[in-house]
Design an enzyme around this catalytic site. Structure first.
Site, PDB file in Angstrom:
ATOM      1  N   ARG A  99     -23.244 -13.627  56.298  1.00 35.88           N
ATOM      2  CA  ARG A  99     -22.918 -12.788  57.444  1.00 35.88           C
ATOM      3  C   ARG A  99     -22.407 -13.648  58.593  1.00 35.88           C
ATOM      4  O   ARG A  99     -22.862 -14.792  58.769  1.00 35.88           O
ATOM      5  CB  ARG A  99     -24.210 -12.086  57.869  1.00 35.88           C
ATOM      6  N   THR A 387     -14.704  -2.859  55.447  1.00 35.99           N
ATOM      7  CA  THR A 387     -15.460  -3.583  54.464  1.00 35.99           C
ATOM      8  C   THR A 387     -14.860  -3.329  53.092  1.00 35.99           C
ATOM      9  O   THR A 387     -14.116  -2.391  52.929  1.00 35.99           O
ATOM     10  CB  THR A 387     -16.884  -2.997  54.563  1.00 35.99           C
TER      11      THR A 387
HETATM   12  O1  DON Z   1     -22.024  -4.684  58.265  1.00 39.93           O
HETATM   13  C1  DON Z   1     -21.819  -3.517  58.544  1.00 39.93           C
HETATM   14  O2  DON Z   1     -22.637  -2.645  58.424  1.00 39.93           O
HETATM   15  C2  DON Z   1     -20.433  -3.122  59.035  1.00 39.93           C
HETATM   16  N1  DON Z   1     -19.800  -4.248  59.662  1.00 39.93           N
HETATM   17  C3  DON Z   1     -19.647  -2.588  57.886  1.00 39.93           C
HETATM   18  C4  DON Z   1     -18.301  -2.062  58.296  1.00 39.93           C
HETATM   19  C5  DON Z   1     -17.695  -1.167  57.302  1.00 39.93           C
HETATM   20  O3  DON Z   1     -18.227  -0.903  56.266  1.00 39.93           O
HETATM   21  C6  DON Z   1     -16.384  -0.571  57.674  1.00 39.93           C
HETATM   22  N2  DON Z   1     -15.821   0.076  56.543  1.00 39.93           N
HETATM   23  N3  DON Z   1     -15.309   0.772  55.968  1.00 39.93           N
END
Ligand code: DON
Length: 594
Positions: A99, A387
């Site tokens: 992360r 993501t």
């Molecule tokens: O780590 C997280 O929960 C967010 N940064 C995830 C972002 C995300 O899944 C955007 N997507 N479609």
């Protein structure tokens, strides 16, 4: 495995239990073939080619993730971070936290406007949005520790390097997404040159060559992450690009500097292991909330008569949906209050998964919606938080479930000059001001407060489910912010409790409940009668999401005889690839939802 009261075994399993499980794994049938599921066919091909060359699931996951950094710039990345679960056929599962991290100098006050409100542009589209990237270190570490040893890291970089150098044809998914992101990308000169050549977004059918990104990949391949990314020309360019953006936009605050980059470290963490209906569910612990929320919800529901609440197609009745919503509401209340970076704030994992708390949560669910439910509080009496995902299975039976992100689609929209990769805007995942929702509407508290060197709480939920015989049953995960957790949960519960096939479970309409806001949002596709019963019988506040779809699940299922299914969510353009089989045709954009 020790079964606790109420049919729930939810605590972190002691090593002795895990050992027993490891021995059983050898008895499970081997999968008949390997599989890779991801959100771009070229990345799936890259992973399958590595399996065919004798690489294992970790090798293939690394190659797939690096290829996504080239062909899926919305979320595939070098400038972001993520989490990976490694579940071997024999031996203990592990989880890798790569992360992003807040810089050593950061101040929540920088993100507030004159009236003291959070200015979303600062935490989403400015140098202050950027966390120290974890992906280069994470992928290198996954290969170093769990790779087969038959392929070097440079060999795993090769397919991505080739795609960057020789180019690939822009598909309609990327073309459409660039149209939508054009305004963001036009703000940064380097991003505009990369994605909007001649002032227009790259069009479908164009051959896109990324020479700058190829240089970054080449340095990574030749020198490794520390010397090829966190130091040297890439690090210099990253810091200079942030400096340039700071001057151009006039923002006050800082962003990662050289020391932040050289100080970045990945973390191996104990995965969370729980049980659900005779299966072992292995998930990611803090600083992701994914595994913890998933296990809380599954354990609350395990004590409900789920199997009696099935419609003719195996799907859940309105009553079962009501239980899902209420279990999610409660777990997300705990997420908002208690979950954050465990290295900087104690996360009460054991309490949140304790049989007592789970039982109290379960009996608090009645026939009516309870939008005002409160989070767990230490008991004063004696009884005392864009993501992309890839799933890989090799023919040995080892699995990797890996989710990686820039946070929003195209992250901060800032590109590192000369190296052609985007920087994340992960710091928006922090709670900058208690009670103020972030871009996903999530609220938080001190547990996830923005502080120097902390990692922001995530919803990423890479998950592996093992069957009674210890063999992998499901490898699953998704993008979608907090909807990742609810999507993974719904697929797991549909397959394991409702007996639905993987394709059916993945394509079924989804709901989403995250405590705040109180309303539950629903995709199109739930029947009128179901909506009526949820509203009128169970008093559930509902909001239909129109054309919006929730998350994009990438899943592999292994049947009792070793047969393998690989399913990429029909909501988007990914594919499930099986070793030795031709890839299914990619889905054109716009056909996602039926
Ligand atoms: O780590 C997280 O929960 C967010 N940064 C995830 C972002 C995300 O899944 C955007 N997507 N479609």
């Amino acid at each position: 495995m020790a079964r606790l009261a109420l049919g729930v075994c939810l605590l972190l399993l002691p090593a002795s239990c895990r050992g027993a499980r490891d021995r059983e794994a050898a008895e499970a049938p081997r999968p008949e073939r390997g599989a890779v599921v991801a959100e771009h066919p070229l990345a799936v091909e890259a992973g399958l080619a590595i399996l065919d060359r004798g690489g294992n699931a970790a090798d293939a996951a690394v190659a797939t993730a690096l290829a996504l950094a080239v062909v899926y710039p919305q979320a595939g990345n070098l400038g972001g971070g993520g989490f990976a679960l490694w579940v071997p056929r024999e031996g203990a599962p592990t989880s890798l936290d790569f992360r992003e991290t807040a810089p050593a100098v950061v101040d929540p006050a920088w993100y507030l406007d004159e009236e003291g409100h959070v200015d979303p542009d600062r935490s989403r589209r400015s140098p202050m949005a950027v966390g120290v990237p974890g992906t280069p270190a994470g992928l290198e570490e996954l290969h170093r520790r769990h790779g087969s040893g038959r392929l070097t890291f440079a060999e795993l970089c090769a397919p991505a390097l080739r795609l960057a150098r020789e180019g690939f044809v822009v598909d309609d998914w990327l073309a459409r997404s660039l149209e939508e992101a054009a305004e963001l990308l036009s703000r940064d000169p380097a991003a505009a040159r990369l994605f909007l050549p001649g002032g227009r977004p790259l069009a479908e059918g164009a051959l896109w060559v990324q020479e700058d990104l190829a240089r970054a990949l080449e340095l990574l391949a030749e020198r490794g992450a520390q010397e090829g990314f966190y130091r040297g020309p890439v690090a210099e360019a990253l810091v200079a690009s942030l400096e340039e953006a700071r001057e151009r936009t006039g923002v006050r605050g800082a962003g990662p500097d050289r020391q932040d980059l050289t100080g970045y470290r990945v973390a191996w963490r104990e995965p969370l292991v729980g049980a659900f209906l005779g299966h072992e569910v292995i998930g990611m612990g803090p600083p992701s909330s994914g595994g913890l929320v998933l296990l809380q919800v599954l354990s609350v529901l395990e004590g409900m008569p789920l199997r009696a609440e099935r419609e003719a197609d195996g799907g859940p009745t309105p009553r079962a949906l009501h239980w899902w919503i209420e279990a999610l509401r409660r777990a997300f209340a705990d997420r908002a209050t208690h979950m954050g970076d465990p290295d900087h704030h104690p996360v009460p994992v054991e309490q949140l998964l304790s049989p007592t708390w789970i039982a109290r949560r379960r009996i608090s669910i009645g026939e009516h919606a309870d939008p005002d439910v409160l989070p767990w509080a230490p008991d004063p009496g004696p009884e005392s938080g864009e993501t992309t995902h890839l799933s890989v299975l090799d023919a040995e039976g080892n699995a990797v479930s890996l989710t990686t992100t820039l946070n929003a689609s195209y992250g901060s929209g800032l590109v590192v000059e000369g190296f052609g990769f985007l920087l994340n805007n992960e710091l928006d995942d922090f709670s900058i001001l208690a009670g103020t929702p972030n871009m996903f509407g999530l609220v938080g508290a001190e547990a996830n407060q923005l502080r120097p060197l902390r990692r922001p709480l995530s919803s990423m939920t890479p998950t592996v489910v093992r069957a009674e015989d210890g063999g992998v049953r499901l490898v699953v995960g998704a993008p979608g912010g907090p909807r990742i957790i609810t999507a993974v949960f719904q697929v797991v519960v549909r397959v394991l409790a409702h007996g639905q096939g993987l394709e059916q479970a993945v394509s079924a309409p989804r709901l989403h409940q995250q405590w705040r806001p109180r309303v539950t949002r629903l995709e199109r596709g739930f029947g009128e009668e179901t909506l009526r019963a949820l509203r009128e019988v169970h008093g559930q506040p509902l909001e239909e999401a129109g054309n919006a779809t929730f998350a994009s699940v990438q899943a592999i299922e292994v049947g009792a005889g070793g047969e393998v299914r690989a399913v990429s969510d029909p909501r988007r353009g990914g594919v499930g690839g099986l070793q030795g089989r031709p890839l299914p045709a990619p889905r054109p954009a716009g056909t996602a939802w039926r």
